[in-house]
Design an enzyme around this catalytic site. Structure first.
Site, short mmCIF file in Angstrom:
data_model
loop_
_atom_site.label_atom_id
_atom_site.label_comp_id
_atom_site.label_asym_id
_atom_site.label_seq_id
_atom_site.Cartn_x
_atom_site.Cartn_y
_atom_site.Cartn_z
N GLU A 285 -18.55 1.13 -15.61
CA GLU A 285 -19.17 2.29 -16.25
C GLU A 285 -19.50 3.37 -15.22
O GLU A 285 -19.33 4.57 -15.48
CB GLU A 285 -20.45 1.87 -16.99
CG GLU A 285 -20.22 0.93 -18.17
CD GLU A 285 -19.33 1.54 -19.23
OE1 GLU A 285 -19.39 2.77 -19.43
OE2 GLU A 285 -18.57 0.79 -19.88
N ASP A 366 -11.54 0.62 -14.21
CA ASP A 366 -11.32 -0.78 -13.78
C ASP A 366 -10.90 -0.81 -12.31
O ASP A 366 -11.39 -1.65 -11.54
CB ASP A 366 -10.22 -1.42 -14.63
CG ASP A 366 -10.71 -1.82 -16.02
OD1 ASP A 366 -11.93 -1.77 -16.25
OD2 ASP A 366 -9.86 -2.19 -16.87
#
Length: 424
Positions: A285, A366
């Site tokens: 995040e 990611d």
């Protein structure tokens, strides 16, 4: 001869329904596959796969019925002139209660109130079945009927409080906007979005959920250390009681400039026994923040909003357009509704493009977490979330490309497993 706008809109709505139903059928076939994708063999347990498959198929069957009822209802309302009839009746209601039906704001609010009542009545059976049958059957629903209806009533009251001033402001802006109408409308919605993003987590979200500070401990220390290392201005770290309504789990962040907050679902903490998995999810995040994904998305949405309002200003005075939908007057709200229907083809293309960008952002976030050294923890965390949320394991490539804003688990794991490219 005037162009048949209404017939064209209804026709395209039906074509889109048929196309999306075809994609849904492809996905349904994928969901029925009795085996895991090879990439997930040995990663996802057979028990979780069977539960995920049953849950996904239940939701798929329900989706077919819901979408069919929706397209029939929406098409009928347009084709048989329900909207102009209801606009006329709402004006009569305003007169009956002793108010001036010539006042477009009052007329519009009466119209919207009726639509809200209609929407609540028609959506309620589907919401009840989804929550208390499908979600309950698969162990996700934690709501009581009292909590369900209490939330619904709170939502209605918030609409009654917040909606009228916004509607009135939009009507006044359109009536007095002149040649700069698109800019005025955009400026108003931009300001409104800033205000709502500021007030929602402070005043509105706490009406539905309880937010408590994450207790002191290793998890809090690890998250604060990670945020500090990235110069993320973390001011508050909350846990939300998502378990009072569902056992689904998630995490998110919000806030402007130097006032950022991170929220963890209590279900996420319960499901991820390994704290490093939670930290890895937060690292993902924070990757969105560090890579400015939120800023890019917000700017893109503002540009699209401005373009939409620009298009609206071009057609809002088209009497042929209004007459095609059965209106002999040109109310502001009706113009906006009609315009939204006429640009459905462009909206679908834009939505598809935004999904592509969003999927790219997910891969980048990611990769950001992987670069920080959380590759294995993020991998196991994503698997855990997939298992605990019973997300679909088999996905049709066409369906996922069209609908998914996040890449399927198989693709995300494959990207994480790729060796880092060496710099020359």
């Amino acid at each position: 001869m005037a162009f048949p706008y209404m017939e064209a809109v209804v026709g395209f709505m039906i074509l889109m329904y048929l196309f999306e139903t075809y994609l849904d059928m492809r996905q349904h076939v994928a969901l029925k596959l009795p085996t895991l994708p090879k990439t997930l063999e040995g990663v996802i347990s057979q028990e979780k796969f069977e539960k995920s498959r049953a849950y996904s198929l239940d939701k798929s069957h329900f989706h077919f019925i819901h979408e069919f009822v929706t397209i029939v209802t929406d098409s009928a309302m347009l084709y048989f002139g329900v909207l102009p009839w209801f606009w006329k009746k709402s004006g009569e209601f305003v007169t009956t209660v002793g108010l001036d039906a010539e006042n477009e704001i009052l007329h519009t609010l009466a119209f919207l109130a009726g639509l809200m009542i209609w929407s609540q009545i028609t959506d309620l059976p589907f919401s009840l079945y989804s929550t208390f049958v499908i979600e309950a059957r698969h162990g996700f629903n934690k709501q009581t009927p009292w909590l369900f209806f209490r939330d619904m009533i709170k939502g209605i009251f918030l609409s009654i409080i917040i909606g009228p001033p916004i509607v009135a402001a939009i009507i006044v802006i359109v009536q007095k906007g002149g040649p700069y109408l698109a800019i005025y409308l955009w400026a108003f919605t931009f300001g409104l979005s800033i205000v709502m993003m500021t007030l929602y987590p402070i005043l509105i979200a706490p009406l539905f959920n309880k937010f408590t500070p994450l207790p002191d401990g290793q998890l809090r220390e690890k998250i604060e250390k990670l945020a500090s290392s990235l110069n993320f201005p973390l001011k508050k770290l909350f846990v939300v009681d998502g378990s009072t309504r569902s056992s689904h789990s998630n995490a998110y962040m919000y806030g402007f400039f130097k006032n950022k907050r991170i929220v963890l679902y209590d279900t996420l903490i319960q499901q991820c026994k390994n704290e490093e998995e939670i930290v890895a999810v937060i690292a993902h995040e924070l990757g969105h923040w560090k890579l400015n994904h939120t800023v890019y998305t917000f700017v893109a949405m503002q540009i699209l909003t401005l373009l939409q309002f620009g298009g609206y200003t071009l057609v809002r005075n088209s009497s042929d357009l209004f007459r095609s939908f059965g209106f002999d007057t040109q109310p502001v709200l009706i113009g906006l509704i009609i315009f939204q229907h006429t640009v459905i083809p462009l909206q679908q293309l834009v939505s598809f493009g935004l999904n592509l960008v969003s999927r790219s952002f997910e891969f980048q976030a990611d990769a950001f977490a992987k670069k920080l050294g959380y590759a294995s923890e993020l991998r196991s965390g994503l698997v855990k979330l997939q298992e605990e949320n019973l997300s679909a394991m088999n996905t049709d490539p066409w369906f996922s490309a069209y609908h998914y804003s996040h890449p399927p688990l198989v693709e995300r794991l494959a990207a994480l497993d790729e060796p880092d490219k060496k710099e020359d």
